[in-house]
Design a protein around this motif. Structure first.
Motif, PDB file in Angstrom:
ATOM      1  N   THR A 260      49.208  39.744  37.911  1.00  0.00           N
ATOM      2  CA  THR A 260      50.795  40.699  37.600  1.00  0.00           C
ATOM      3  C   THR A 260      49.652  41.117  36.793  1.00  0.00           C
ATOM      4  OG1 THR A 260      51.822  39.327  39.015  1.00  0.00           O
ATOM      5  CG2 THR A 260      52.828  40.374  37.765  1.00  0.00           C
ATOM      6  N   THR A 261      49.478  40.565  36.003  1.00  0.00           N
ATOM      7  CA  THR A 261      48.960  40.604  34.618  1.00  0.00           C
ATOM      8  C   THR A 261      48.036  42.235  34.365  1.00  0.00           C
ATOM      9  OG1 THR A 261      49.474  38.833  33.061  1.00  0.00           O
ATOM     10  CG2 THR A 261      47.716  40.248  32.351  1.00  0.00           C
ATOM     11  N   ALA A 262      46.597  41.777  35.580  1.00  0.00           N
ATOM     12  CA  ALA A 262      46.005  42.720  35.926  1.00  0.00           C
ATOM     13  C   ALA A 262      46.847  44.180  36.545  1.00  0.00           C
ATOM     14  CB  ALA A 262      45.211  42.221  36.716  1.00  0.00           C
ATOM     15  N   TYR A 263      47.267  43.851  36.757  1.00  0.00           N
ATOM     16  CA  TYR A 263      48.757  45.294  37.669  1.00  0.00           C
ATOM     17  C   TYR A 263      49.688  46.060  36.716  1.00  0.00           C
ATOM     18  CZ  TYR A 263      51.130  47.873  40.418  1.00  0.00           C
ATOM     19  OH  TYR A 263      52.617  48.814  41.213  1.00  0.00           O
ATOM     20  N   GLU A 264      50.188  45.066  35.579  1.00  0.00           N
ATOM     21  CA  GLU A 264      50.928  45.437  35.124  1.00  0.00           C
ATOM     22  C   GLU A 264      49.944  46.655  34.326  1.00  0.00           C
ATOM     23  OE1 GLU A 264      53.100  42.463  33.160  1.00  0.00           O
ATOM     24  OE2 GLU A 264      55.040  42.374  34.578  1.00  0.00           O
ATOM     25  N   ALA A 265      48.529  46.079  33.241  1.00  0.00           N
ATOM     26  CA  ALA A 265      47.463  46.029  32.583  1.00  0.00           C
ATOM     27  C   ALA A 265      46.873  47.567  33.275  1.00  0.00           C
ATOM     28  CB  ALA A 265      46.964  45.683  31.994  1.00  0.00           C
ATOM     29  N   ASN A 266      46.959  47.858  34.864  1.00  0.00           N
ATOM     30  CA  ASN A 266      46.123  48.470  35.195  1.00  0.00           C
ATOM     31  C   ASN A 266      44.173  48.445  35.261  1.00  0.00           C
ATOM     32  OD1 ASN A 266      47.048  50.637  36.704  1.00  0.00           O
ATOM     33  ND2 ASN A 266      46.827  52.013  35.101  1.00  0.00           N
ATOM     34  N   GLU A 267      44.027  47.194  35.155  1.00  0.00           N
ATOM     35  CA  GLU A 267      43.264  46.305  35.613  1.00  0.00           C
ATOM     36  C   GLU A 267      42.241  46.242  36.953  1.00  0.00           C
ATOM     37  OE1 GLU A 267      43.407  42.835  32.793  1.00  0.00           O
ATOM     38  OE2 GLU A 267      43.799  43.624  30.822  1.00  0.00           O
ATOM     39  N   LEU A 268      41.815  47.521  37.691  1.00  0.00           N
ATOM     40  CA  LEU A 268      41.595  48.088  38.822  1.00  0.00           C
ATOM     41  C   LEU A 268      40.424  46.505  38.539  1.00  0.00           C
ATOM     42  CD1 LEU A 268      40.422  49.298  41.160  1.00  0.00           C
ATOM     43  CD2 LEU A 268      39.322  50.522  40.335  1.00  0.00           C
ATOM     44  N   LEU A 269      40.144  46.866  37.563  1.00  0.00           N
ATOM     45  CA  LEU A 269      38.070  45.773  37.414  1.00  0.00           C
ATOM     46  C   LEU A 269      38.517  44.226  38.044  1.00  0.00           C
ATOM     47  CD1 LEU A 269      34.681  45.041  38.042  1.00  0.00           C
ATOM     48  CD2 LEU A 269      35.064  44.989  35.752  1.00  0.00           C
ATOM     49  N   THR A 270      39.418  43.743  37.142  1.00  0.00           N
ATOM     50  CA  THR A 270      39.862  42.475  37.551  1.00  0.00           C
ATOM     51  C   THR A 270      40.453  41.909  38.993  1.00  0.00           C
ATOM     52  OG1 THR A 270      40.658  42.323  35.412  1.00  0.00           O
ATOM     53  CG2 THR A 270      42.011  40.674  36.767  1.00  0.00           C
ATOM     54  N   LEU A 271      41.107  43.251  39.453  1.00  0.00           N
ATOM     55  CA  LEU A 271      41.750  42.636  40.972  1.00  0.00           C
ATOM     56  C   LEU A 271      41.198  43.133  41.837  1.00  0.00           C
ATOM     57  CD1 LEU A 271      44.915  44.991  40.706  1.00  0.00           C
ATOM     58  CD2 LEU A 271      44.857  42.933  40.443  1.00  0.00           C
ATOM     59  N   LEU A 272      39.738  43.953  41.382  1.00  0.00           N
ATOM     60  CA  LEU A 272      38.792  43.723  42.820  1.00  0.00           C
ATOM     61  C   LEU A 272      38.009  42.533  42.231  1.00  0.00           C
ATOM     62  CD1 LEU A 272      37.675  47.024  42.127  1.00  0.00           C
ATOM     63  CD2 LEU A 272      38.339  46.687  44.489  1.00  0.00           C
ATOM     64  N   ARG A 273      38.075  42.015  41.232  1.00  0.00           N
ATOM     65  CA  ARG A 273      37.485  40.960  41.272  1.00  0.00           C
ATOM     66  C   ARG A 273      37.749  39.589  41.785  1.00  0.00           C
ATOM     67  NH1 ARG A 273      36.113  40.475  34.433  1.00  0.00           N
ATOM     68  NH2 ARG A 273      33.853  42.152  35.126  1.00  0.00           N
ATOM     69  N   LEU A 274      39.212  39.483  42.080  1.00  0.00           N
ATOM     70  CA  LEU A 274      40.097  38.657  42.248  1.00  0.00           C
ATOM     71  C   LEU A 274      39.901  38.522  44.032  1.00  0.00           C
ATOM     72  CD1 LEU A 274      43.148  38.554  39.912  1.00  0.00           C
ATOM     73  CD2 LEU A 274      41.428  35.829  40.421  1.00  0.00           C
ATOM     74  N   GLN A 275      39.567  39.705  44.547  1.00  0.00           N
ATOM     75  CA  GLN A 275      39.708  40.274  45.713  1.00  0.00           C
ATOM     76  C   GLN A 275      38.305  39.564  46.311  1.00  0.00           C
ATOM     77  OE1 GLN A 275      40.655  44.349  46.996  1.00  0.00           O
ATOM     78  NE2 GLN A 275      42.385  43.399  48.517  1.00  0.00           N
ATOM     79  N   LEU A 276      37.251  39.878  45.675  1.00  0.00           N
ATOM     80  CA  LEU A 276      35.970  39.184  45.798  1.00  0.00           C
ATOM     81  C   LEU A 276      36.107  37.420  45.975  1.00  0.00           C
ATOM     82  CD1 LEU A 276      33.297  41.985  43.931  1.00  0.00           C
ATOM     83  CD2 LEU A 276      33.902  40.935  46.252  1.00  0.00           C
ATOM     84  N   GLU A 277      36.274  37.356  45.613  1.00  0.00           N
ATOM     85  CA  GLU A 277      36.519  35.606  44.650  1.00  0.00           C
ATOM     86  C   GLU A 277      37.390  34.987  45.620  1.00  0.00           C
ATOM     87  OE1 GLU A 277      38.702  32.759  41.651  1.00  0.00           O
ATOM     88  OE2 GLU A 277      37.507  34.902  40.960  1.00  0.00           O
ATOM     89  N   LEU A 278      38.796  35.365  46.615  1.00  0.00           N
ATOM     90  CA  LEU A 278      39.439  35.098  47.220  1.00  0.00           C
ATOM     91  C   LEU A 278      39.418  35.597  48.694  1.00  0.00           C
ATOM     92  CD1 LEU A 278      42.731  35.548  45.783  1.00  0.00           C
ATOM     93  CD2 LEU A 278      41.746  33.940  45.871  1.00  0.00           C
ATOM     94  N   ASN A 279      37.724  36.804  49.039  1.00  0.00           N
ATOM     95  CA  ASN A 279      37.498  36.459  50.250  1.00  0.00           C
ATOM     96  C   ASN A 279      38.200  37.584  50.704  1.00  0.00           C
ATOM     97  OD1 ASN A 279      35.189  34.935  50.131  1.00  0.00           O
ATOM     98  ND2 ASN A 279      36.337  33.185  50.557  1.00  0.00           N
ATOM     99  N   ARG A 280      38.917  38.447  50.340  1.00  0.00           N
ATOM    100  CA  ARG A 280      40.291  39.575  50.758  1.00  0.00           C
ATOM    101  C   ARG A 280      38.804  40.749  50.769  1.00  0.00           C
ATOM    102  NH1 ARG A 280      43.667  37.670  52.837  1.00  0.00           N
ATOM    103  NH2 ARG A 280      44.976  39.434  52.517  1.00  0.00           N
ATOM    104  N   ILE A 281      38.193  40.839  50.340  1.00  0.00           N
ATOM    105  CA  ILE A 281      37.242  41.891  50.648  1.00  0.00           C
ATOM    106  C   ILE A 281      35.722  40.946  50.050  1.00  0.00           C
ATOM    107  CG2 ILE A 281      38.255  44.066  49.772  1.00  0.00           C
ATOM    108  CD1 ILE A 281      36.841  44.265  46.913  1.00  0.00           C
ATOM    109  N   ASP A 282      35.008  42.139  50.620  1.00  0.00           N
ATOM    110  CA  ASP A 282      33.049  42.015  50.158  1.00  0.00           C
ATOM    111  C   ASP A 282      32.262  42.822  50.183  1.00  0.00           C
ATOM    112  OD1 ASP A 282      33.005  43.455  53.032  1.00  0.00           O
ATOM    113  OD2 ASP A 282      32.562  41.970  54.397  1.00  0.00           O
TER     114      ASP A 282
END
Length: 389
Positions: A260-282
Motif C-alpha cells: 500500500t505504501t509503495a502504491y501510494e508513492a508510485n514506487e513501481l520497482l517495489t511492487l515489481l520486486r514484491l511480485q517476483l518475491e511472491l512468485n506472482r511473476i517471473d
C-alpha cells in the motif's frame, strides 16, 4: 571468535535478462528498464546508507564533539580570566593593554552564551553596561538599520507609527507583513492561473496540439491502470483475512502495508520486486512485456529515480546545515567520517594549544607580550572580525 555483523538482505533484482532463449537481444525500452531499475537500486542503497551514517554522526556530535567544545570554551574562559589578571598585575604598554581589551571584548563575548555567564563581571568591568538612554538609542539605531534591510530585501513598508521598539515586536511586525505579502501573492497567482485557464479553454487547439494532449492523457491513464493492476494483484495474494495460519497472517499483513505504501508513492520497482518475491511473476514475464507497457513503466521509474536523487540531496543539505560543514564534504558516509575526524582533530589541537598558552602566559609575562605582538587591532572604522581562540 567475534560474531559477524548480520548482512542486510538485498532487495529482489528486477531486470530483463539478455541473451536468453526467447530474447537474444534487448530492445531500447528494455535496456532503459534495466538501466533505471539498477539506478534506483543504487540510489535506494545510497539514501539508506547516508541516513544511517548521518544518524551515527549526529550521535557522535552529541557524545564526542559537544564535550570537546565545552572543554574548548573552558580553556577560552581560563584565558579571559588570565588576561583580566594581566591587566591588573602585569606591566604593560598602552598598545598591549588595548590589544588585551580588544581580545576580551571582541574575541570572547560569546562565552556568556556558551556555558560561562560567570564572566559577565569581567566584560562589564571593561565595557560597562549602557545607560537606559544609551540602551534605548542603540535599540532605535538597530531598529532603523533592520527596517532598511528588510525594506530593501523583502519590500516591506514600515508604517510611520509601527511599534518595532523591541526585537519581539519587530519580529511580530515583520511576520505579519510577510504573511500579508504571501497572501496577496497567492491571491494574485490564483487569479493569474484562473485567467490563463480561461484563455486556454477558449483558445482553439490545432489538430496536432489536440492529438498530443489526448495522447498524454491516455498515457497517464494507462500508467495509472498499469500500477493499479500490480497493486490489486498483490492485494489479492496477500489479503490476510484469507490466511488461516496466524504467523503467515501477520507476515502478509506487514507485506500488505509495504504494498500500500509503495502504491501510494508510485514506487513501481517495489511492487515489481514484491511480485517476483511472491512468485506472482517471473523473469520471462518481464521479457515479454509489450513495448507500450515498458514505456509506461520506464516513465514511472524515471520519476522514482528523480525522487530518490532529491531525497539524497535533501539529506545532504540538512546535514550540512546541522554540522556547518560545506555540502561537498558530506557526499557519502566515508566523507562524513573523514569530515568529522578532521574537525574533531582540529578542535583537540586548539584545546591543547590554548591550555599550553594559558599556562605559559600565567608564569611568563614575556610569553603574553610575544603573543600580543601577533594580534592586530582593527583600523578605525574597520569592521572587527571576531577572533575565535
Amino acid at each position: 571468535m567475534a560474531k559477524k555483523k548480520p548482512v542486510t538482505p538485498k532487495p529482489q533484482l528486477v531486470h530483463i535478462p539478455a541473451l536468453s532463449t526467447n530474447n537474444p537481444l534487448l530492445g531500447k525500452a528494455q535496456k532503459e528498464f534495466n538501466r533505471l531499475t539498477k539506478r534506483i537500486a543504487k540510489l535506494e542503497s545510497e539514501v539508506h546508507e547516508f541516513r544511517e551514517a548521518a544518524t551515527r554522526l549526529r550521535q557522535r556530535v552529541q557524545n564526542e564533539y559537544r564535550p570537546l567544545q565545552a572543554r574548548h570554551n573552558d580553556e577560552r574562559a581560563n584565558l579571559v580570566r588570565l588576561l583580566d589578571h594581566a591587566l591588573d598585575t602585569y606591566k604593560l604598554t598602552k598598545g598591549e593593554r588595548n590589544k588585551i581589551l580588544d581580545l576580551i571584548l571582541d574575541g570572547f563575548i560569546d562565552l556568556l552564551d556558551h556555558g560561562h555567564p560567570e564572566l559577565q563581571p569581567i566584560f562589564d568591568k571593561y565595557a560597562p553596561p549602557l545607560s537606559p538612554e544609551e540602551d534605548a538609542q542603540a535599540d532605535r539605531e538597530i531598529a532603523e538599520a533592520m527596517k532598511e534591510m528588510f525594506s530593501a530585501n523583502f519590500g516591506i513598508e514600515f508604517e510611520p507609527d509601527a511599534d518595532v521598539s523591541t526585537q519581539a515586536k519587530f519580529q511580530a511586525y515583520v511576520q505579519q507583513k510577510m504573511a500579508q505579502q504571501q497572501a496577496l501573492h497567492a491571491e494574485e497567482a490564483a487569479e493569474e492561473e484562473a485567467q490563463q485557464q480561461a484563455r486556454r479553454a477558449t483558445r482553439k487547439k490545432t489538430p496536432k496540439q489536440q492529438a498530443a494532449e489526448d495522447k498524454k492523457q491516455a498515457e497517464e491513464k494507462n500508467i495509472t491502470k498499469s500500477v493499479r493492476a500490480l497493486y490489486m494483484d498483490l492485494v489479492k495474494a496477500l489479503h490476510p483475512d484469507r490466511e488461516p495460519d496466524e504467523a503467515e497472517k501477520i507476515r502478509k499483513t506487514e507485506l500488505l502495508k509495504q504494498v500500500t505504501t509503495a502504491y501510494e508513492a508510485n514506487e513501481l520497482l517495489t511492487l515489481l520486486r514484491l511480485q517476483l518475491e511472491l512468485n506472482r511473476i517471473d523473469q520471462s514475464h518481464l521479457e515479454n512485456l509489450a513495448e507500450d507497457q515498458l514505456r509506461y513503466y520506464n516513465k514511472l521509474l524515471r520519476e522514482q529515480a528523480g525522487e530518490l536523487e532529491g531525497a539524497l540531496y535533501e539529506e545532504q543539505q540538512e546535514l550540512s546545515q546541522f554540522s556547518g560543514q560545506p555540502f561537498y564534504l558530506l557526499s557519502s558516509p566515508v566523507a562524513l567520517e573523514y569530515a568529522f575526524q578532521r574537525q574533531q582533530a582540529q578542535l583537540e589541537v586548539k584545546i591543547k594549544q590554548l591550555a599550553a598558552e594559558v599556562l605559559a602566559f600565567e608564569h611568563d609575562p614575556a610569553a603574553l607580550k610575544a603573543f600580543l605582538k601577533t594580534h592586530r587591532l582593527p583600523r578605525k572604522g574597520q569592521q572587527h572580525i571576531m577572533i575565535r581562540l
